[in-house]
Enzyme design. Structure first.
Site, PDB file in Angstrom:
ATOM      1  N   CYS A 190       0.774  -1.198  -0.128  1.00 18.01           N
ATOM      2  CA  CYS A 190      -0.011  -0.025  -0.085  1.00 18.01           C
ATOM      3  C   CYS A 190       0.816   1.416   0.066  1.00 18.01           C
ATOM      4  O   CYS A 190       1.895   1.401   0.694  1.00 18.01           O
ATOM      5  CB  CYS A 190      -0.941   0.171   1.154  1.00 18.01           C
ATOM      6  SG  CYS A 190      -2.123   1.206   1.125  1.00 18.01           S
ATOM      7  N   ASP A 296      -1.760  -2.613 -14.815  1.00 18.89           N
ATOM      8  CA  ASP A 296      -2.141  -2.005 -16.053  1.00 18.89           C
ATOM      9  C   ASP A 296      -3.064  -3.246 -16.916  1.00 18.89           C
ATOM     10  O   ASP A 296      -2.710  -3.418 -17.910  1.00 18.89           O
ATOM     11  CB  ASP A 296      -0.907  -1.769 -16.726  1.00 18.89           C
ATOM     12  CG  ASP A 296      -0.238  -0.626 -16.502  1.00 18.89           C
ATOM     13  OD1 ASP A 296      -0.980   0.280 -15.491  1.00 18.89           O
ATOM     14  OD2 ASP A 296       1.212  -0.482 -16.259  1.00 18.89           O
TER      15      ASP A 296
HETATM   16  C1  LIG Z   1      -8.673   1.967  -5.908  1.00 13.83           C
HETATM   17  C2  LIG Z   1      -7.838   1.140  -5.720  1.00 13.83           C
HETATM   18  C3  LIG Z   1      -7.526   0.502  -4.457  1.00 13.83           C
HETATM   19  C4  LIG Z   1      -6.561  -0.418  -4.019  1.00 13.83           C
HETATM   20  N1  LIG Z   1      -6.710  -1.109  -3.155  1.00 13.83           N
HETATM   21  C5  LIG Z   1      -5.820  -2.168  -2.906  1.00 13.83           C
HETATM   22  C6  LIG Z   1      -5.875  -2.818  -1.587  1.00 13.83           C
HETATM   23  O1  LIG Z   1      -6.647  -2.738  -0.892  1.00 13.83           O
HETATM   24  N2  LIG Z   1      -4.820  -3.889  -1.420  1.00 13.83           N
HETATM   25  C7  LIG Z   1      -3.811  -3.982  -2.371  1.00 13.83           C
HETATM   26  O2  LIG Z   1      -3.003  -5.057  -2.160  1.00 13.83           O
HETATM   27  N3  LIG Z   1      -3.880  -3.352  -3.652  1.00 13.83           N
HETATM   28  C8  LIG Z   1      -4.853  -2.227  -3.952  1.00 13.83           C
HETATM   29  N4  LIG Z   1      -4.903  -1.704  -5.058  1.00 13.83           N
HETATM   30  C9  LIG Z   1      -3.806  -2.057  -6.012  1.00 13.83           C
HETATM   31  C10 LIG Z   1      -4.429  -2.976  -6.944  1.00 13.83           C
HETATM   32  O3  LIG Z   1      -4.703  -4.187  -6.294  1.00 13.83           O
HETATM   33  C11 LIG Z   1      -3.414  -3.272  -8.156  1.00 13.83           C
HETATM   34  O4  LIG Z   1      -2.107  -3.775  -7.721  1.00 13.83           O
HETATM   35  C12 LIG Z   1      -3.091  -2.053  -8.821  1.00 13.83           C
HETATM   36  O5  LIG Z   1      -4.264  -1.213  -9.157  1.00 13.83           O
HETATM   37  C13 LIG Z   1      -2.296  -2.546 -10.253  1.00 13.83           C
HETATM   38  O6  LIG Z   1      -3.267  -3.125 -11.047  1.00 13.83           O
HETATM   39  P1  LIG Z   1      -3.853  -2.278 -12.317  1.00 13.83           P
HETATM   40  O7  LIG Z   1      -2.985  -1.248 -12.723  1.00 13.83           O
HETATM   41  O8  LIG Z   1      -4.258  -3.488 -13.203  1.00 13.83           O
HETATM   42  O9  LIG Z   1      -5.052  -1.547 -11.646  1.00 13.83           O
HETATM   43  C14 LIG Z   1      -5.661  -0.706  -5.213  1.00 13.83           C
HETATM   44  C15 LIG Z   1      -5.724  -0.162  -6.391  1.00 13.83           C
HETATM   45  C16 LIG Z   1      -6.531   0.868  -6.424  1.00 13.83           C
HETATM   46  C17 LIG Z   1      -6.799   1.786  -7.748  1.00 13.83           C
END
Ligand SMILES: Cc1cc2nc3c(=O)[nH]c(=O)nc-3n(C[C@H](O)[C@H](O)[C@H](O)COP(=O)(O)O)c2cc1C
Length: 420
Positions: A190, A296
């Site tokens: 986080c 992504d």
């Molecule tokens: C709004 C939001 C909330 C997220 N909450 C968490 C979370 O609670 N725990 C976690 O490990 N990652 C959290 N993430 C990260 C995502 O799980 C993921 O690793 C990250 O967004 C990259 O993937 P993406 O680019 O496909 O979205 C969060 C991301 C976003 C955008």
């Protein structure tokens, strides 16, 4: 029985770092056994059923792997994905046997039960809660909250926890296992400043030994699979990269059920591109370790490409699933070599929005549910050809009935008769 709740603990949750609905102001500490039953680290048991964790008792026999195929009956024809042929490359996370190599990532402020149920309905084999502060899980009041407990309609669902104290993390994991979560994911990723200031989440990437200790304590406290979520370092400097490799090495020697790695540094938050080449290198170095990539994955094509080219065991879909549960159905089709289903009609999008709203209303009072739903409405309405006109209407709705009316107006064809 001694109360092991830290008396000076501040009851704050990481959920608030992402604008979630969770509020800890009403929760009260309760006593947990000073010594939780220790189980053999790799003894696995089935724990999908929701139950009162004061009464729950571990099974004594190992039920073997849990096949995670979609089984929820459809609400309406054409919605659900039926359990089909097993994909050649499923994903095994401890005793969880997913038939496809993807699942829905933890998303604070989004991945509540309503979103998880929808994901499940559209063929996602496993979902996670948003991150939950370990101390919050140790409050009887928090676990009583409807949206924190898993129910059969969404199972299997894992819980993700955040904290810096190994004992508190282990106790929280045990509580979450007992209320029915099928896996525990440890958050060392986080990037929220509030979390980092308290030495939690991504800040722990500077402390490899602490990460290892937390993992070991949690693993010994639960029998469900334990995943470890990392980023690729605190920043992109050489010391941080070295620390990342040290963490991977130490963890891989302990063989957690999965290492889940978001291919950005903590400092990057969500900027720039995720480094999938580095994620591939992690898998090459630790071939026996289950490695799951994140970053992504916005479209089914992104998901299929990463699964086919990265060499990783699986991927976690995050932002790509917000207001877009169809991504799971389409990923299944793409990976099975089938023609993708046609995009949902506006009417279908409207039906899903209405269902999503109703499930949110089951969890929260209307004055919280309506603004919460707006976040999803903004994403759903990306599919509307007249988004610029539809969105303000959806955002202006103040009551659940007004939201329903706006959805019906814009997504069932009535709007076509209205002047733009
Ligand atoms: C709004 C939001 C909330 C997220 N909450 C968490 C979370 O609670 N725990 C976690 O490990 N990652 C959290 N993430 C990260 C995502 O799980 C993921 O690793 C990250 O967004 C990259 O993937 P993406 O680019 O496909 O979205 C969060 C991301 C976003 C955008």
């Amino acid at each position: 029985m001694a109360c092991s709740f830290p008396s000076n603990a501040r009851h704050t949750s990481c959920w608030t770092a992402y604008d979630s609905l969770s509020s800890e102001s009403t929760v009260r500490p309760f006593c947990v056994p000073a010594k939780w039953p220790q189980q053999a680290p790799h003894a696995r048991r089935r724990s999908h059923e929701v139950g009162d964790y004061h009464q729950a008792r571990p099974c004594t026999t190992d039920p073997g792997p849990i096949a995670c195929l979609p089984h929820t009956p459809p609400v309406k024809a054409g919605w659900a994905v039926s359990a089909g042929t097993r994909m050649p490359n499923g994903l095994r996370i401890g005793n969880l046997d997913l038939d496809v190599p993807f699942y829905q990532a933890p998303l604070s402020g989004y991945s509540d039960r309503a979103m998880r149920r929808l994901a499940r309905r559209f063929g996602c084999p496993l979902t996670f809660t948003g991150v939950l502060l370990d101390k919050v899980a140790l409050h009887r009041g928090a676990m009583r909250k409807l949206h924190l407990q898993p129910v059969p309609e969404e199972s299997p669902v894992g819980a993700q926890i955040l904290g810096a104290d190994p004992q508190t993390m282990a106790q929280a994991a045990a509580v979450l296992e007992q209320v029915g979560f099928c896996a525990i994911d440890l958050n060392f990723a986080c990037p929220a400043p509030k979390v980092l200031r308290r030495g939690r989440g991504g800040a722990l990437l500077d402390h490899p030994r602490r990460i290892l200790e937390i993992y070991q304590r949690v693993r010994d406290a639960v029998s469900v699979p334990v995943l470890v979520k990392l980023r690729i370092g605190v920043d992109s400097g050489p010391a941080s990269r070295e620390g990342f490799w040290e963490i991977c090495e130490r963890l891989a020697s302990e063989r957690p059920d999965a290492l889940v790695i978001h291919g950005r540094t903590v400092g990057k938050m969500y900027r720039g591109r995720a480094d999938w080449a580095l994620l591939g290198e992690v898998k090459q170095r630790f071939t026996d370790q289950i490695i799951i990539g994140s970053g992504d994955l916005m479209t089914p094509q992104d998901v299929a490409r990463r699964i086919h080219t990265s060499g990783l065991d699986g991927v976690a879909i995050a932002r790509g699933a917000i207001g877009n549960p169809w991504i799971f159905r389409d990923c299944r089709a793409l990976l099975a070599g089938q023609a993708p289903a046609p995009p949902p009609t506006l009417e279908e999008v409207g039906e899903v929005m209405l269902q999503h709203l109703e499930w949110i209303l089951e969890l929260y009072p209307e004055h919280k549910a309506v603004p919460f739903f707006r976040k999803f409405a903004a994403h759903y309405s990306k599919r509307h050809p007249r988004r610029k006109a539809a969105l303000p209407d959806l955002m202006a709705a103040k009551t659940a009935e007004q939201v329903r009316q706006a959805i019906r107006h814009w997504f069932n064809g009535q709007a076509e008769e209205c002047p733009a």
